[in-house]
Motif scaffolding. Structure first.
Motif, mmCIF file in Angstrom:
data_model
loop_
_atom_site.group_PDB
_atom_site.id
_atom_site.type_symbol
_atom_site.label_atom_id
_atom_site.label_comp_id
_atom_site.label_asym_id
_atom_site.label_seq_id
_atom_site.Cartn_x
_atom_site.Cartn_y
_atom_site.Cartn_z
ATOM 1 N N HIS A 1 0.981 -1.140 0.000
ATOM 2 C CA HIS A 1 0.038 -0.087 -0.039
ATOM 3 C C HIS A 1 0.979 1.217 0.011
ATOM 4 O O HIS A 1 1.910 1.336 0.603
ATOM 5 N N ALA A 2 0.369 2.326 -0.510
ATOM 6 C CA ALA A 2 0.881 3.751 -0.718
ATOM 7 C C ALA A 2 -0.028 4.635 -0.027
ATOM 8 O O ALA A 2 -1.175 4.429 -0.839
ATOM 9 N N ARG A 3 0.067 5.393 0.813
ATOM 10 C CA ARG A 3 -1.004 6.479 1.331
ATOM 11 C C ARG A 3 -0.619 7.787 0.119
ATOM 12 O O ARG A 3 0.438 8.187 -0.320
ATOM 13 N N LEU A 4 -1.702 8.095 -0.427
ATOM 14 C CA LEU A 4 -1.830 9.294 -1.130
ATOM 15 C C LEU A 4 -1.755 10.636 -0.669
ATOM 16 O O LEU A 4 -2.356 10.751 0.736
ATOM 17 N N PRO A 5 -1.189 11.597 -1.295
ATOM 18 C CA PRO A 5 -1.174 12.754 -0.505
ATOM 19 C C PRO A 5 -2.690 13.458 -0.281
ATOM 20 O O PRO A 5 -3.715 13.117 -1.005
ATOM 21 N N SER A 6 -2.742 14.295 0.433
ATOM 22 C CA SER A 6 -4.070 14.815 1.087
ATOM 23 C C SER A 6 -4.858 15.516 -0.221
ATOM 24 O O SER A 6 -4.099 16.025 -1.037
ATOM 25 N N GLY A 7 -6.073 15.130 -0.549
ATOM 26 C CA GLY A 7 -6.627 15.722 -1.490
ATOM 27 C C GLY A 7 -6.605 14.943 -2.910
ATOM 28 O O GLY A 7 -7.477 15.229 -3.637
ATOM 29 N N VAL A 8 -5.855 14.097 -2.909
ATOM 30 C CA VAL A 8 -5.809 13.076 -3.950
ATOM 31 C C VAL A 8 -6.623 11.764 -3.595
ATOM 32 O O VAL A 8 -6.347 11.060 -2.849
ATOM 33 N N GLU A 9 -7.485 11.557 -4.550
ATOM 34 C CA GLU A 9 -8.334 10.053 -4.616
ATOM 35 C C GLU A 9 -8.716 9.597 -5.923
ATOM 36 O O GLU A 9 -8.291 10.298 -6.799
ATOM 37 N N PRO A 10 -9.034 8.391 -6.105
ATOM 38 C CA PRO A 10 -9.370 7.821 -7.300
ATOM 39 C C PRO A 10 -10.318 8.520 -8.096
ATOM 40 O O PRO A 10 -11.568 9.000 -7.540
ATOM 41 N N GLN A 11 -10.167 8.598 -9.208
ATOM 42 C CA GLN A 11 -11.022 9.288 -10.133
ATOM 43 C C GLN A 11 -11.466 7.876 -11.053
ATOM 44 O O GLN A 11 -10.738 7.680 -11.998
ATOM 45 N N PHE A 12 -12.732 7.440 -10.931
ATOM 46 C CA PHE A 12 -13.228 6.336 -11.646
ATOM 47 C C PHE A 12 -13.423 6.516 -12.973
ATOM 48 O O PHE A 12 -13.955 7.829 -13.345
ATOM 49 N N ILE A 13 -13.357 5.616 -13.775
ATOM 50 C CA ILE A 13 -13.282 5.818 -15.429
ATOM 51 C C ILE A 13 -14.657 5.140 -15.806
ATOM 52 O O ILE A 13 -14.686 4.066 -15.622
ATOM 53 N N PRO A 14 -15.489 5.982 -15.972
ATOM 54 C CA PRO A 14 -17.003 5.319 -16.383
ATOM 55 C C PRO A 14 -16.781 4.346 -17.557
ATOM 56 O O PRO A 14 -16.013 4.371 -18.247
ATOM 57 N N PRO A 15 -17.705 3.074 -17.346
ATOM 58 C CA PRO A 15 -18.666 2.789 -16.342
ATOM 59 C C PRO A 15 -18.321 2.489 -14.799
ATOM 60 O O PRO A 15 -19.174 2.037 -14.084
ATOM 61 N N SER A 16 -16.959 2.319 -14.576
ATOM 62 C CA SER A 16 -16.511 2.003 -13.432
ATOM 63 C C SER A 16 -16.866 2.965 -12.248
ATOM 64 O O SER A 16 -17.173 4.249 -12.633
ATOM 65 N N GLY A 17 -16.887 2.478 -11.141
ATOM 66 C CA GLY A 17 -17.195 3.408 -10.017
ATOM 67 C C GLY A 17 -17.323 2.478 -8.595
ATOM 68 O O GLY A 17 -17.111 1.208 -8.519
ATOM 69 N N LEU A 18 -17.493 3.366 -7.494
ATOM 70 C CA LEU A 18 -17.646 2.616 -6.342
ATOM 71 C C LEU A 18 -18.796 1.687 -6.207
ATOM 72 O O LEU A 18 -18.636 0.717 -5.427
ATOM 73 N N ALA A 19 -19.723 1.674 -7.028
ATOM 74 C CA ALA A 19 -20.782 0.836 -7.095
ATOM 75 C C ALA A 19 -20.331 -0.485 -7.716
ATOM 76 O O ALA A 19 -20.692 -1.653 -7.221
ATOM 77 N N ASN A 20 -19.241 -0.693 -8.225
ATOM 78 C CA ASN A 20 -18.541 -1.858 -8.889
ATOM 79 C C ASN A 20 -17.517 -2.475 -7.522
ATOM 80 O O ASN A 20 -16.992 -3.433 -7.836
ATOM 81 N N LEU A 21 -17.463 -1.827 -6.322
ATOM 82 C CA LEU A 21 -16.651 -2.209 -5.448
ATOM 83 C C LEU A 21 -17.590 -2.825 -4.095
ATOM 84 O O LEU A 21 -18.600 -2.087 -3.996
ATOM 85 N N THR A 22 -16.882 -3.424 -3.348
ATOM 86 C CA THR A 22 -17.602 -3.914 -2.068
ATOM 87 C C THR A 22 -16.590 -3.387 -1.130
ATOM 88 O O THR A 22 -15.450 -3.526 -1.222
ATOM 89 N N GLY A 23 -17.426 -2.728 -0.102
ATOM 90 C CA GLY A 23 -16.607 -2.048 1.113
ATOM 91 C C GLY A 23 -16.464 -3.240 2.372
ATOM 92 O O GLY A 23 -17.552 -3.804 2.433
#
Length: 349
Positions: free
Chosen positions: A51-73
């Protein structure tokens, strides 16, 4: 004029999850930590997480049709973060800490490794003492000429060590279990009938027929269904598992994913742990993810496993993807095996 940011692209094996991160050049290389705690091992099924911690304010930008709905938490009772994995193939993409807005991302799913070696810096081993033998931290000490520091923070409220007790610590049966407990089964020692069979000649070492064979695997397919740079596999006949899995290798909360026409994999649909690998040309043998094992002696389960220390599986994939880590693992395994007088080499059919 050069850009002040670098865009990195990630994808799981089935491509249901694809995203980019836009990282300031000044934040590179991102520091990778290998976490060996029992939580990480049992939520991934791998020797550790990458794992690598991302800098503050940097987060995944999902490429449609991908998104959090494709993930299980998955968030267990004492967790501060939610772990996310692909709902289709089981690939872990990382953890999100909502209170801080921080993402800790899986570095093994990014295409940047193949072309740019300045993106990641393998930096630390976290919780190397969570297992008595140190697990993978005992094999890999230096990557790209950088010595990995051993770090054991004290802020966890859940025990990060894995010390089997009671019926878990059994010399005749070995417990394999994911973190949520939804997948749980026992592995027996090689039985006399199997030892005497032709299959026993193939799948057992003539030097010790009380242990199962195992190897470290660097292949691209495994990397993209686990979200880690390496996985350990233990090879066991299906009829040596209790309870016996169904014909499609499902046990408890597991879910199947066919990565190719001939290969079936399973993972826990609740916590995401990799469980089994099976291929059509040897259906009687199943590959078990070593990160599930609860062996008293440690994460390498040496009382149960005879490792192929002389070489890893699919080294060409690993060396092409991230040569520094793959070389460190390959050489570290050889040294580790030599020190034990077990520099084993054998063919995995």
């Amino acid at each position: 004029m050069t850009s002040s940011n670098k865009v990195l692209t990630a994808s799981c094996h089935c491509h249901s999850v694809q995203f980019t991160i836009n990282v300031p050049i000044t934040s590179l290389p991102l520091k990778v930590h290998l976490c060996h705690c029992s939580i990480c091992r049992h939520t991934h099924g791998t020797p550790c997480t990458f794992h690598a911690r991302l800098p503050s304010g940097v987060e995944p930008q999902f490429i449609p049709p991908s998104g959090l709905a494709n993930l299980t938490g998955y968030k267990h009772a004492t967790a501060l973060s939610t772990r996310y994995f692909c709902s289709t193939c089981g690939c872990h993409i990382g953890d999100h800490i909502p209170d801080d807005g921080i993402w800790v991302i899986s570095n093994a799913i990014f295409d940047a490794n193949k072309a740019d070696h300045g993106v990641w810096k393998f930096n630390t081993h976290l919780y190397p003492d969570s297992a008595p033998d140190g697990g993978l931290s005992a094999l890999v000490s230096t990557v790209d000429e950088h010595h990995l520091e051993l770090v054991s923070p004290k802020h966890f409220s859940e025990p990060i060590a894995d010390v089997p007790q009671g019926d878990e610590a059994n010399d005749k049966e070995l417990l394999a279990q994911c973190h949520c407990g939804g997948v749980s089964f026992h592995i027996s020692r090689p039985q006399a009938e199997f030892i005497a069979s032709p299959a026993g000649q193939t799948w057992l070492s003539p030097t010790d027929q009380t242990k199962w064979l195992a190897c470290m695997d660097l292949c691209d397919d495994c990397r993209l269904v686990n979200g880690t740079n390496v996985i350990g596999w233990m090879f066991v006949p299906v009829n040596h598992l209790s309870p016996n899995p169904s014909p499609d290798l499902l046990i408890g909360s597991s879910k199947a994913y066919r990565s190719t026409a001939d290969v079936l994999r399973t993972f826990c649909r609740t916590c995401g742990a990799t469980v089994f690998y099976s291929c059509a040309d040897r259906p009687e043998i199943v590959d078990i993810a070593v990160g599930l094992l609860k062996a008293p002696e440690g994460a390498m389960a040496e009382d149960w496993v005879l490792w192929r220390a002389a070489r890893a599986s699919w080294p060409e994939d690993g060396l092409q993807y991230h040569a520094g880590f793959s070389r460190a693992l390959i050489e570290g395994m050889k040294q580790w095996g030599t020190e034990r007088g077990q520099l084993q080499d054998f063919v995995i059919p």
